[in-house]
Design an enzyme around this catalytic site. Sequence first.
Site, PDB file in Angstrom:
ATOM      1  N   LYS A  98      19.350 -21.423  10.399  1.00  0.00           N
ATOM      2  CA  LYS A  98      18.518 -21.831  11.539  1.00  0.00           C
ATOM      3  C   LYS A  98      19.297 -21.574  12.815  1.00  0.00           C
ATOM      4  CE  LYS A  98      15.633 -25.062   9.147  1.00  0.00           C
ATOM      5  NZ  LYS A  98      16.063 -24.498   7.849  1.00  0.00           N
ATOM      6  N   ASP A 132      15.431 -18.519   9.496  1.00  0.00           N
ATOM      7  CA  ASP A 132      14.300 -19.432   9.297  1.00  0.00           C
ATOM      8  C   ASP A 132      13.572 -19.595  10.625  1.00  0.00           C
ATOM      9  OD1 ASP A 132      15.067 -19.905   6.690  1.00  0.00           O
ATOM     10  OD2 ASP A 132      15.905 -21.896   7.062  1.00  0.00           O
ATOM     11  N   GLN A 161       5.064 -18.003  10.462  1.00  0.00           N
ATOM     12  CA  GLN A 161       4.325 -19.160   9.933  1.00  0.00           C
ATOM     13  C   GLN A 161       2.812 -18.961  10.061  1.00  0.00           C
ATOM     14  OE1 GLN A 161       6.342 -21.230  12.928  1.00  0.00           O
ATOM     15  NE2 GLN A 161       7.653 -22.444  11.567  1.00  0.00           N
ATOM     16  N   ARG A 182       9.667 -13.196   5.750  1.00  0.00           N
ATOM     17  CA  ARG A 182       9.239 -14.251   4.823  1.00  0.00           C
ATOM     18  C   ARG A 182       8.003 -14.893   5.476  1.00  0.00           C
ATOM     19  NH1 ARG A 182      13.000 -19.006   5.043  1.00  0.00           N
ATOM     20  NH2 ARG A 182      14.352 -17.904   3.603  1.00  0.00           N
ATOM     21  N   HIS A 225       4.495 -22.712  -2.769  1.00  0.00           N
ATOM     22  CA  HIS A 225       4.351 -23.295  -4.115  1.00  0.00           C
ATOM     23  C   HIS A 225       2.883 -23.335  -4.499  1.00  0.00           C
ATOM     24  CE1 HIS A 225       7.760 -25.074  -1.917  1.00  0.00           C
ATOM     25  NE2 HIS A 225       8.401 -24.674  -3.002  1.00  0.00           N
ATOM     26  N   ARG A 286      11.568 -33.545   5.676  1.00  0.00           N
ATOM     27  CA  ARG A 286      10.496 -32.551   5.836  1.00  0.00           C
ATOM     28  C   ARG A 286       9.831 -32.245   4.491  1.00  0.00           C
ATOM     29  NH1 ARG A 286      13.948 -30.577   9.686  1.00  0.00           N
ATOM     30  NH2 ARG A 286      14.817 -28.990   8.319  1.00  0.00           N
ATOM     31  N   ARG A 287      10.632 -32.251   3.414  1.00  0.00           N
ATOM     32  CA  ARG A 287      10.048 -32.010   2.083  1.00  0.00           C
ATOM     33  C   ARG A 287       9.139 -33.184   1.695  1.00  0.00           C
ATOM     34  NH1 ARG A 287      12.405 -28.190   3.581  1.00  0.00           N
ATOM     35  NH2 ARG A 287      10.310 -27.872   4.297  1.00  0.00           N
TER      36      ARG A 287
HETATM   37  P1  FDA Z   1       1.156 -26.536   0.008  1.00  0.00           P
HETATM   38  O1  FDA Z   1       1.861 -27.503   0.912  1.00  0.00           O
HETATM   39  O2  FDA Z   1      -0.309 -26.349   0.182  1.00  0.00           O
HETATM   40  O3  FDA Z   1       1.475 -26.937  -1.471  1.00  0.00           O
HETATM   41  C1  FDA Z   1       0.882 -26.331  -2.595  1.00  0.00           C
HETATM   42  C2  FDA Z   1       1.298 -27.088  -3.825  1.00  0.00           C
HETATM   43  O4  FDA Z   1       2.695 -26.939  -4.030  1.00  0.00           O
HETATM   44  C3  FDA Z   1       1.108 -28.599  -3.729  1.00  0.00           C
HETATM   45  O5  FDA Z   1      -0.183 -28.988  -4.104  1.00  0.00           O
HETATM   46  C4  FDA Z   1       2.165 -29.108  -4.650  1.00  0.00           C
HETATM   47  O6  FDA Z   1       1.708 -29.023  -5.999  1.00  0.00           O
HETATM   48  C5  FDA Z   1       3.283 -28.139  -4.459  1.00  0.00           C
HETATM   49  N1  FDA Z   1       4.264 -28.604  -3.428  1.00  0.00           N
HETATM   50  C6  FDA Z   1       4.337 -28.201  -2.149  1.00  0.00           C
HETATM   51  N2  FDA Z   1       5.351 -28.808  -1.500  1.00  0.00           N
HETATM   52  C7  FDA Z   1       5.910 -29.630  -2.397  1.00  0.00           C
HETATM   53  C8  FDA Z   1       6.986 -30.532  -2.328  1.00  0.00           C
HETATM   54  N3  FDA Z   1       7.695 -30.730  -1.210  1.00  0.00           N
HETATM   55  N4  FDA Z   1       7.287 -31.206  -3.456  1.00  0.00           N
HETATM   56  C9  FDA Z   1       6.587 -31.028  -4.599  1.00  0.00           C
HETATM   57  N5  FDA Z   1       5.563 -30.179  -4.708  1.00  0.00           N
HETATM   58  C10 FDA Z   1       5.223 -29.493  -3.633  1.00  0.00           C
HETATM   59  N6  FDA Z   1       8.635 -23.503   6.902  1.00  0.00           N
HETATM   60  C11 FDA Z   1       8.924 -23.201   8.196  1.00  0.00           C
HETATM   61  O7  FDA Z   1       8.260 -23.709   9.113  1.00  0.00           O
HETATM   62  N7  FDA Z   1       9.950 -22.325   8.492  1.00  0.00           N
HETATM   63  C12 FDA Z   1      10.684 -21.719   7.518  1.00  0.00           C
HETATM   64  O8  FDA Z   1      11.582 -20.930   7.815  1.00  0.00           O
HETATM   65  C13 FDA Z   1      10.392 -22.035   6.167  1.00  0.00           C
HETATM   66  N8  FDA Z   1      11.091 -21.479   5.124  1.00  0.00           N
HETATM   67  C14 FDA Z   1      10.684 -21.685   3.821  1.00  0.00           C
HETATM   68  C15 FDA Z   1      11.310 -21.024   2.776  1.00  0.00           C
HETATM   69  C16 FDA Z   1      10.838 -21.158   1.475  1.00  0.00           C
HETATM   70  C17 FDA Z   1      11.514 -20.414   0.380  1.00  0.00           C
HETATM   71  C18 FDA Z   1       9.705 -21.990   1.217  1.00  0.00           C
HETATM   72  C19 FDA Z   1       9.143 -22.109  -0.162  1.00  0.00           C
HETATM   73  C20 FDA Z   1       9.113 -22.676   2.235  1.00  0.00           C
HETATM   74  C21 FDA Z   1       9.600 -22.553   3.549  1.00  0.00           C
HETATM   75  N9  FDA Z   1       9.017 -23.261   4.582  1.00  0.00           N
HETATM   76  C22 FDA Z   1       9.350 -22.945   5.890  1.00  0.00           C
HETATM   77  C23 FDA Z   1       8.101 -24.404   4.312  1.00  0.00           C
HETATM   78  C24 FDA Z   1       6.647 -24.016   4.344  1.00  0.00           C
HETATM   79  O9  FDA Z   1       6.247 -23.750   5.653  1.00  0.00           O
HETATM   80  C25 FDA Z   1       5.774 -25.130   3.766  1.00  0.00           C
HETATM   81  O10 FDA Z   1       5.926 -26.281   4.544  1.00  0.00           O
HETATM   82  C26 FDA Z   1       6.078 -25.493   2.321  1.00  0.00           C
HETATM   83  O11 FDA Z   1       6.369 -24.358   1.560  1.00  0.00           O
HETATM   84  C27 FDA Z   1       4.873 -26.206   1.681  1.00  0.00           C
HETATM   85  O12 FDA Z   1       3.763 -25.368   1.676  1.00  0.00           O
HETATM   86  P2  FDA Z   1       3.248 -24.553   0.390  1.00  0.00           P
HETATM   87  O13 FDA Z   1       3.049 -23.141   0.840  1.00  0.00           O
HETATM   88  O14 FDA Z   1       4.177 -24.710  -0.722  1.00  0.00           O
HETATM   89  O15 FDA Z   1       1.795 -25.092   0.099  1.00  0.00           O
END
Ligand code: FDA
Length: 305
Positions: A98, A132, A161, A182, A225, A286-287
């Site tokens: 970052k 990031d 994003q 990404r 995910h 954040r997670r």
């Molecule tokens: P969504 O939130 O819709 O989730 C889909 C499904 O995945 C959920 O229903 C659940 O089953 C599962 N899931 C998602 N999050 C979970 C969690 N925390 N615990 C358990 N299960 C979960 N953002 C950003 O702003 N800047 C960045 O640089 C990055 N970099 C980045 C790298 C990588 C490798 C990933 C995977 C993500 C990021 N992100 C990010 C975060 C991203 O913007 C986003 O907030 C998360 O990935 C959650 O969104 P999903 O796309 O997973 O879908």
Amino acid sequence: MDQLLKNFFLFLSKSRGLNRMAKRYGLALGARRVVAGETIEEAIAKVKELNGQGLVCTLDHLGEFVFSEEEANESADYCIRTLDAIYESGVNSNLSLKMTQLGLDISKDLCMKNMRRILETAKKHGNFVRIDMEDYAHCQVSIDIYKELRKEFDNVGLVIQAYLYRSEQDIQDLNGWNANLRLVKGAYKEPAEVAFPEKKDVDENFKKLIKMHLNNGNYTAVATHDDNIIQFTKDLAEKENIPRNLFEFQMLYGIRTQSQLELVKEGYKMRVYVPYGTDWYGYFMRRLAERPANVAFVLKGMFKK
Ligand code: FDA
């Protein structure tokens, strides 16, 4: 209720006092599930384990608040040490970072100086660094810095994003740089003036951006995910004959690990984002904000020692 909890965790993620307390307390409250360890040795050991399962990685040395040039330089030193450790151990991992950790809020020049040091090291080791994307306030400057760095380095990538209205235009613009991107949904709390408030619109835009960037022939890391987005990418690649070496999937360490392994089994490249370090508190909050249901595992973590 979920939205309330989400806002609550995003609010907590910015608390400096709690961040300090968390550092003193050590990896706890369930954070170990999503953070690979506090030291580089622990993180490399985890990466080795993941590599053994067919997963490639990107290591991230966690850090949140940087107020002085000294702290920013120290943070860059950590990135360099991480790249050295990856090289020396021979694990399959690149680096994510970052730019606020490297002094972006102090001065752009300081951040650029640190980025150059890091990218020189990565180049020497034949490695790659991903920037990031942080909150909206840092978006334009991150893209500007990325373009400046691309004039000197080809081993650097950026994140875009899907929740931002501007991202479609950014993807078009970055096509001119053959940017290795990404693509993510977006993790910060942004107002409706700049970001789609509805999840379904974010998801639609995500698909649109994936299609655009891949059809432009650019390397795309689909970081999610979400099964729906993953299936969309697989179908798109199949339908439009997009070679598998033009894209990869990415997920976070400790989240949906079974799905990660299934993608490997199906022959896709799957990269795990592996965070480590003592500054784990903001990342962890954040997670939790992404999935308030995870509070259950935090509570378990409090009682299981
Ligand atoms: P969504 O939130 O819709 O989730 C889909 C499904 O995945 C959920 O229903 C659940 O089953 C599962 N899931 C998602 N999050 C979970 C969690 N925390 N615990 C358990 N299960 C979960 N953002 C950003 O702003 N800047 C960045 O640089 C990055 N970099 C980045 C790298 C990588 C490798 C990933 C995977 C993500 C990021 N992100 C990010 C975060 C991203 O913007 C986003 O907030 C998360 O990935 C959650 O969104 P999903 O796309 O997973 O879908």
